[in-house]
Design a protein around this motif. Structure first.
Motif, PDB file in Angstrom:
ATOM      1  N   UNK A  41       6.879  -2.060   5.984  1.00 47.87           N
ATOM      2  CA  UNK A  41       6.414  -3.279   6.656  1.00 47.87           C
ATOM      3  C   UNK A  41       5.608  -2.932   7.901  1.00 47.87           C
ATOM      4  N   UNK A  42       6.050  -1.910   8.636  1.00 47.71           N
ATOM      5  CA  UNK A  42       5.320  -1.498   9.841  1.00 47.71           C
ATOM      6  C   UNK A  42       3.966  -0.892   9.489  1.00 47.71           C
ATOM      7  N   UNK A  43       3.885  -0.165   8.390  1.00 50.12           N
ATOM      8  CA  UNK A  43       2.591   0.383   7.966  1.00 50.12           C
ATOM      9  C   UNK A  43       1.603  -0.733   7.662  1.00 50.12           C
ATOM     10  N   UNK A  44       2.081  -1.779   7.042  1.00 51.72           N
ATOM     11  CA  UNK A  44       1.208  -2.922   6.767  1.00 51.72           C
ATOM     12  C   UNK A  44       0.726  -3.563   8.075  1.00 51.72           C
ATOM     13  N   UNK A  45       1.559  -3.514   9.106  1.00 49.62           N
ATOM     14  CA  UNK A  45       1.194  -4.099  10.396  1.00 49.62           C
ATOM     15  C   UNK A  45       0.323  -3.157  11.237  1.00 49.62           C
ATOM     16  N   UNK A  46       0.102  -1.922  10.751  1.00 48.54           N
ATOM     17  CA  UNK A  46      -0.775  -1.007  11.468  1.00 48.54           C
ATOM     18  C   UNK A  46      -0.079   0.050  12.290  1.00 48.54           C
ATOM     19  N   UNK A  47       1.203   0.288  12.027  1.00 41.94           N
ATOM     20  CA  UNK A  47       1.959   1.313  12.759  1.00 41.94           C
ATOM     21  C   UNK A  47       1.296   2.680  12.654  1.00 41.94           C
ATOM     22  N   UNK A  48       0.694   2.988  11.493  1.00 37.50           N
ATOM     23  CA  UNK A  48       0.028   4.272  11.270  1.00 37.50           C
ATOM     24  C   UNK A  48      -1.127   4.011  10.312  1.00 37.50           C
ATOM     25  N   UNK A  49      -2.276   4.671  10.529  1.00 37.71           N
ATOM     26  CA  UNK A  49      -3.463   4.383   9.696  1.00 37.71           C
ATOM     27  C   UNK A  49      -3.367   5.016   8.309  1.00 37.71           C
ATOM     28  N   UNK A  50      -2.660   4.356   7.413  1.00 37.42           N
ATOM     29  CA  UNK A  50      -2.439   4.889   6.067  1.00 37.42           C
ATOM     30  C   UNK A  50      -3.213   4.077   5.035  1.00 37.42           C
ATOM     31  N   UNK A  51      -3.814   4.785   4.097  1.00 39.41           N
ATOM     32  CA  UNK A  51      -4.441   4.159   2.941  1.00 39.41           C
ATOM     33  C   UNK A  51      -3.881   4.807   1.691  1.00 39.41           C
ATOM     34  N   UNK A  52      -3.382   3.977   0.773  1.00 39.83           N
ATOM     35  CA  UNK A  52      -2.837   4.513  -0.473  1.00 39.83           C
ATOM     36  C   UNK A  52      -1.680   3.670  -0.957  1.00 39.83           C
ATOM     37  N   UNK A  53      -0.904   4.237  -1.895  1.00 41.71           N
ATOM     38  CA  UNK A  53       0.256   3.564  -2.455  1.00 41.71           C
ATOM     39  C   UNK A  53       1.430   3.715  -1.497  1.00 41.71           C
ATOM     40  N   UNK A  54       2.050   2.601  -1.144  1.00 43.15           N
ATOM     41  CA  UNK A  54       3.209   2.622  -0.254  1.00 43.15           C
ATOM     42  C   UNK A  54       4.478   3.026  -1.019  1.00 43.15           C
ATOM     43  N   UNK A  55       5.566   3.223  -0.269  1.00 40.28           N
ATOM     44  CA  UNK A  55       6.884   3.409  -0.857  1.00 40.28           C
ATOM     45  C   UNK A  55       7.394   4.834  -0.776  1.00 40.28           C
ATOM     46  N   UNK A  56       8.645   4.988  -0.302  1.00 41.52           N
ATOM     47  CA  UNK A  56       9.222   6.331  -0.218  1.00 41.52           C
ATOM     48  C   UNK A  56      10.706   6.381  -0.581  1.00 41.52           C
TER      49      UNK A  56
END
Length: 317
Positions: A41-56
């Motif tokens: 959820x934080x990645x979607x809000x811009x916590x870190x500049x990530x592009x790709x498939x989410x989930x861990x």
């Protein structure tokens, strides 16, 4: 294959993603189930500049890899490391200078039909652990990391601040040490998960300032940090278990005067986490609020962001 793609803070369910080809030393895993985490959820809000498939957080079946793992259910450590840098050579691979991180840093994640991870990252799931339960292995391991960093005993007074998914897992693992534990949060229904296991809970007004040896902050917000800090006695230990989307203001002078030890804590050991799940020493099933197929991943994300919701699972395979 299908996958939930993040780009420019926007989510898109794509159907045109190529099934990955595992490079040497890695396995191809067909994902069975994956959990939506606050980090997603934080990645979607811009916590870190990530592009790709989410989930861990995931459980899958190995389709290509070593013979002893093929067709086996596995969970996977999320840091793929180089094995050559100073941190890898000194036995601290989660801080590898060249690492990729599943669904977080330069590596496609688990919200898809397939993923790749190094073979050394994979852990077989015991047969008696249901798939949806095993999906909690990664966050439970993260909770156990605290005990790798701080020695806890029955003589310690410990405060856990936060009644979300991570706070509930942290509290359950710390309770097993026999310490004098108090967990505080804002939601009576969430705290009830812990009360059912005999763990003492309350709201912020139940916390006595300067009374605890160890505080664990699991909220990721400034109010939680302030509460965890003021609860500590001099020479106490403050463990930060959540990431913070913005900057955090703190009174650095008080940390010096009270000689507070500040510890950041994230990824942890998978084998002990699987052991706890196998022995049913922690409860994770009651934290599951909803399950969705991958085709409804966007709806699942909306549900995961709804107030009061704990864990949302994507049932993929």
């Amino acid at each position: 294959m299908q996958g939930l793609w993040l780009e420019n803070n926007q989510l898109q369910l794509r159907t045109d993603i190529a099934i990955p080809e595992p490079p040497p030393g890695e396995a191809l895993v067909r994902v069975l189930c994956a959990g939506i985490c606050n980090t997603d959820l934080e990645l979607k809000r811009g916590y870190y500049p990530y592009t790709g498939i989410l989930g861990h957080e995931f459980v899958g079946v190995v389709e290509q890899g070593p013979e002893h793992l093929v067709n086996q259910r596995v969970v996977g450590e999320i840091n793929a490391v180089c094995g050559r840098c100073r941190f890898c050579r000194s036995g601290q691979p989660t801080h590898c200078e060249n690492r990729t991180v599943l669904g977080i840093v330069n590596r496609n994640g688990a919200f898809a039909e397939y993923l790749c991870l190094p073979i050394e990252n994979l852990h077989p799931v015991p047969n008696n652990i249901p798939t949806e339960v095993a999906t909690f292995t990664e966050p439970l391991a993260a909770a156990l990391e605290i005990q790798q960093q701080v020695e806890l005993s029955s003589n310690d007074r410990v405060l856990v601040v936060g009644d979300g998914k991570l706070g509930i897992l942290v509290a359950q693992t710390i309770a097993l040490t026999g310490c004098d534990l108090l967990v505080v949060g804002r939601h009576r229904d969430k705290l009830a998960h812990l009360e059912a296991r005999g763990i003492k809970t309350g709201f912020a007004d139940t916390v006595t300032d300067r009374a605890f040896d160890i505080s664990v902050e699991c909220t990721g917000n400034s109010e939680g940090f302030a509460l965890a800090r003021r609860a500590l006695r001099p020479r106490g230990t403050l463990v930060l278990k959540s990431t913070y989307a913005g900057n955090l203001s703190l009174d650095a002078s008080s940390l010096v005067v009270d000689e507070i030890t500040l510890i950041g804590s994230r990824c942890g050991p998978f084998a002990p986490a699987l052991d706890l799940l196998q022995q049913e020493k922690v409860d994770v099933k009651s934290l599951i609020n909803a399950r969705y197929p991958l085709a409804d991943a966007l709806t699942a994300f909306e549900r995961a962001q709804t107030k009061g919701v704990l864990k949302v699972l994507l049932e993929i395979g």
